[in-house]
Design a protein around this motif. Structure first.
Motif, PDB file in Angstrom:
ATOM      1  N   LYS A 116       0.837  -1.200   0.000  1.00  0.00           N
ATOM      2  CA  LYS A 116       0.000   0.000   0.000  1.00  0.00           C
ATOM      3  C   LYS A 116       0.871   1.249   0.000  1.00  0.00           C
ATOM      4  CE  LYS A 116      -4.016   1.856   2.333  1.00  0.00           C
ATOM      5  NZ  LYS A 116      -4.733   1.934   3.607  1.00  0.00           N
ATOM      6  N   ASN A 117       1.898   1.212   0.802  1.00  0.00           N
ATOM      7  CA  ASN A 117       2.807   2.356   0.829  1.00  0.00           C
ATOM      8  C   ASN A 117       3.790   2.219  -0.324  1.00  0.00           C
ATOM      9  OD1 ASN A 117       1.544   3.048   3.284  1.00  0.00           O
ATOM     10  ND2 ASN A 117       2.837   1.529   4.313  1.00  0.00           N
ATOM     11  N   GLU A 118       4.338   3.311  -0.705  1.00  0.00           N
ATOM     12  CA  GLU A 118       5.232   3.275  -1.864  1.00  0.00           C
ATOM     13  C   GLU A 118       6.600   2.717  -1.472  1.00  0.00           C
ATOM     14  OE1 GLU A 118       5.226   3.876  -5.295  1.00  0.00           O
ATOM     15  OE2 GLU A 118       3.117   3.500  -4.936  1.00  0.00           O
ATOM     16  N   MET A 119       6.619   1.448  -1.169  1.00  0.00           N
ATOM     17  CA  MET A 119       7.887   0.829  -0.807  1.00  0.00           C
ATOM     18  C   MET A 119       8.484   0.154  -2.038  1.00  0.00           C
ATOM     19  SD  MET A 119       6.880  -0.601   2.931  1.00  0.00           S
ATOM     20  CE  MET A 119       8.465  -1.282   3.401  1.00  0.00           C
ATOM     21  N   GLU A 120       9.712  -0.283  -1.880  1.00  0.00           N
ATOM     22  CA  GLU A 120      10.451  -0.957  -2.951  1.00  0.00           C
ATOM     23  C   GLU A 120       9.588  -2.042  -3.645  1.00  0.00           C
ATOM     24  OE1 GLU A 120      13.126  -0.856  -4.571  1.00  0.00           O
ATOM     25  OE2 GLU A 120      13.268  -2.891  -5.352  1.00  0.00           O
ATOM     26  N   GLU A 121       8.904  -2.875  -2.801  1.00  0.00           N
ATOM     27  CA  GLU A 121       8.120  -3.984  -3.344  1.00  0.00           C
ATOM     28  C   GLU A 121       6.991  -3.490  -4.233  1.00  0.00           C
ATOM     29  OE1 GLU A 121       8.922  -3.608  -0.208  1.00  0.00           O
ATOM     30  OE2 GLU A 121      10.037  -5.389   0.401  1.00  0.00           O
ATOM     31  N   SER A 122       6.395  -2.362  -3.824  1.00  0.00           N
ATOM     32  CA  SER A 122       5.272  -1.835  -4.566  1.00  0.00           C
ATOM     33  C   SER A 122       5.736  -1.300  -5.923  1.00  0.00           C
ATOM     34  CB  SER A 122       4.613  -0.725  -3.742  1.00  0.00           C
ATOM     35  OG  SER A 122       3.534  -0.185  -4.430  1.00  0.00           O
ATOM     36  N   ARG A 123       6.876  -0.621  -5.917  1.00  0.00           N
ATOM     37  CA  ARG A 123       7.391  -0.045  -7.172  1.00  0.00           C
ATOM     38  C   ARG A 123       7.856  -1.129  -8.138  1.00  0.00           C
ATOM     39  NH1 ARG A 123       9.455   3.970  -3.773  1.00  0.00           N
ATOM     40  NH2 ARG A 123      11.387   2.806  -3.553  1.00  0.00           N
ATOM     41  N   SER A 124       8.588  -2.118  -7.606  1.00  0.00           N
ATOM     42  CA  SER A 124       9.187  -3.118  -8.495  1.00  0.00           C
ATOM     43  C   SER A 124       8.190  -4.219  -8.875  1.00  0.00           C
ATOM     44  CB  SER A 124      10.392  -3.764  -7.810  1.00  0.00           C
ATOM     45  OG  SER A 124       9.958  -4.535  -6.708  1.00  0.00           O
ATOM     46  N   GLY A 125       7.128  -4.366  -8.080  1.00  0.00           N
ATOM     47  CA  GLY A 125       6.189  -5.462  -8.344  1.00  0.00           C
ATOM     48  C   GLY A 125       6.781  -6.820  -8.001  1.00  0.00           C
ATOM     49  N   THR A 126       7.832  -6.817  -7.181  1.00  0.00           N
ATOM     50  CA  THR A 126       8.473  -8.077  -6.788  1.00  0.00           C
ATOM     51  C   THR A 126       8.677  -8.101  -5.273  1.00  0.00           C
ATOM     52  OG1 THR A 126       9.665  -8.155  -8.875  1.00  0.00           O
ATOM     53  CG2 THR A 126      10.497  -9.559  -7.109  1.00  0.00           C
ATOM     54  N   ILE A 127       8.275  -9.193  -4.656  1.00  0.00           N
ATOM     55  CA  ILE A 127       8.494  -9.337  -3.211  1.00  0.00           C
ATOM     56  C   ILE A 127       9.445 -10.511  -2.986  1.00  0.00           C
ATOM     57  CG2 ILE A 127       7.397  -9.785  -0.978  1.00  0.00           C
ATOM     58  CD1 ILE A 127       4.806  -8.681  -2.114  1.00  0.00           C
ATOM     59  N   ARG A 128      10.575 -10.236  -2.341  1.00  0.00           N
ATOM     60  CA  ARG A 128      11.510 -11.331  -2.047  1.00  0.00           C
ATOM     61  C   ARG A 128      11.134 -11.974  -0.717  1.00  0.00           C
ATOM     62  NH1 ARG A 128      14.691 -11.224  -5.905  1.00  0.00           N
ATOM     63  NH2 ARG A 128      15.240  -9.253  -6.893  1.00  0.00           N
TER      64      ARG A 128
END
Lengths: 250, 250
Positions: free
Chosen positions: A106-118
């Motif tokens: 929801k927040n503009e974090m790395e995961e949100s921008r890249s569309g990838t969650i490690r």
């Protein structure tokens, strides 16, 4: 006297009487109502289950995942994740199942921008089962899978899955694994499992203090062992006082 | 004899005996098991329900719909839809609830390219309730809403919603509305509702043939009226033959 339920046994003695006719009929009605409610709930569940983007029994099978908008990547700690196998998913599903994913996306974090969650420290197989559970609330557990999924569920705050794994692991606690299970439960804040394993531990102190895992724990996490001794003593005191009560009534 | 269920009524006559003790205990256990299953299903349902992007009780309230990727637009037949109110939704949810949405969005059709699906002949309020149902399987029905949602559910092949509306409408069938309900059920392929309303119609032929709606239907859809007469005659024949059977055993 004749039982209206098991008609084949025509007669029973007065001492074996169960209910009156009215209560029997009421109980039968209640049972029918409960069964209807179960059917309704099952049909609702089937209707509301969104198709899982992964087949946990055949993870390499590229399933028909429509309109996914995020990738979950299983990555080892040292692995930067390039080329690691990934599972597609829907952000809307992830955020509705896990407050951690919610905050991440929801927040503009790395995961949100890249569309990838490690997802670190997890095998591809476990990741597939995890994602499948988020879509279906279904998983086939063995001891290893239950441990890994419980850890993931705790990390991503998926309470439903955590409770499911805890229940499974509780049913497997025995003298052999009680101590290691207790340490595991403590590490992952699994309260119910902690309680169940502590009970077995304190019931078998003489055996368990001879195990290698006991010696390892003293080195690694001595406070855990202190906790065990405190519980052991509290239990002994309780047993002693409840034993002594009938003998020495005040 | 003493009932184990309603303990306050200590004694009952032999004629009012229900079950033996064993059956009573078994039934109590079964009830507990069924209740546990219901709790499990409810918790699963809660876990798997994706947050609805719309609040049907307050459609104008802009709710927090995260990561929606399609717009549903309520549009009248003559309306080209510009400025018509719309409801955001997730393609993944729509395709998993309706084979019609699935075909629309999976294939490269107009709706898939534009990200907008026009739902014709429906008010914004009904559209909100429809979308909310696709996410939650919940809706508050009145007669009007049930009619409109049943029509929508039939059009988009949402069987679960159609069955729910049919059940509600079946419970409301009476002599006053039986004929119009029968015509409605026929128009929207609502078999169970058709059957239930036909039963009331054929039981009240003398009254119903005097209604205005009967005369209207003769003009609009005479085949429907033919169907009613056929059912009426078949029923009369059946009643006659079942009545005559005990009098004339062969």
């Amino acid at each position: 006297m004749r039982c209206l339920s098991c008609r084949e046994e025509y007669e029973y003695e007065e001492a074996n009487a169960g209910t009156c006719k009215e209560c029997y009929e009421e109980a039968s009605e209640t049972e029918e109502e409960l069964k209807r409610e179960i059917d309704d709930l099952k049909s609702k569940l089937k209707f509301l289950t969104t198709r899982s983007p992964v087949d946990p029994h055949n993870p390499n099978n590229s399933s028909s995942s429509l309109f996914t908008d995020v990738l979950l990547v299983a990555s080892d700690e040292d692995d930067c994740g390039d080329g690691a196998p990934s599972v597609p998913a829907h952000k809307a599903v992830l955020v509705s199942r896990s407050p951690v994913f919610r905050a991440m996306l929801k927040n503009e974090m790395e995961e949100s921008r890249s569309g990838t969650i490690r997802i670190s420290d997890v095998s591809y197989e476990v990741l597939c089962s995890f994602v499948h559970y988020l879509y279906t609330a279904e998983v086939t557990l063995d001891e290893q899978m239950a441990c890994e999924l419980l850890a993931l569920a705790e990390k991503y705050q998926v309470k439903h899955l955590k409770a499911y794994c805890e229940k499974f692991m509780k049913s497997k606690v025995d003298v052999e694994n009680a101590l290691i299970t207790f340490a595991f439960a403590s590490q992952h804040n699994a309260e119910h499992l902690l309680e169940a394993s502590l009970l077995v531990v304190t019931d078998n102190m003489d055996k368990l203090t001879k195990q290698d895992v006991y010696k390892e724990l003293i080195d690694k996490d001595p406070r855990l062992i202190v906790g065990i001794y405190e519980a052991y003593l509290a239990k002994k005191d309780n047993t002693a006082s409840s034993c002594s009560l009938p003998q020495n009534p005040s």
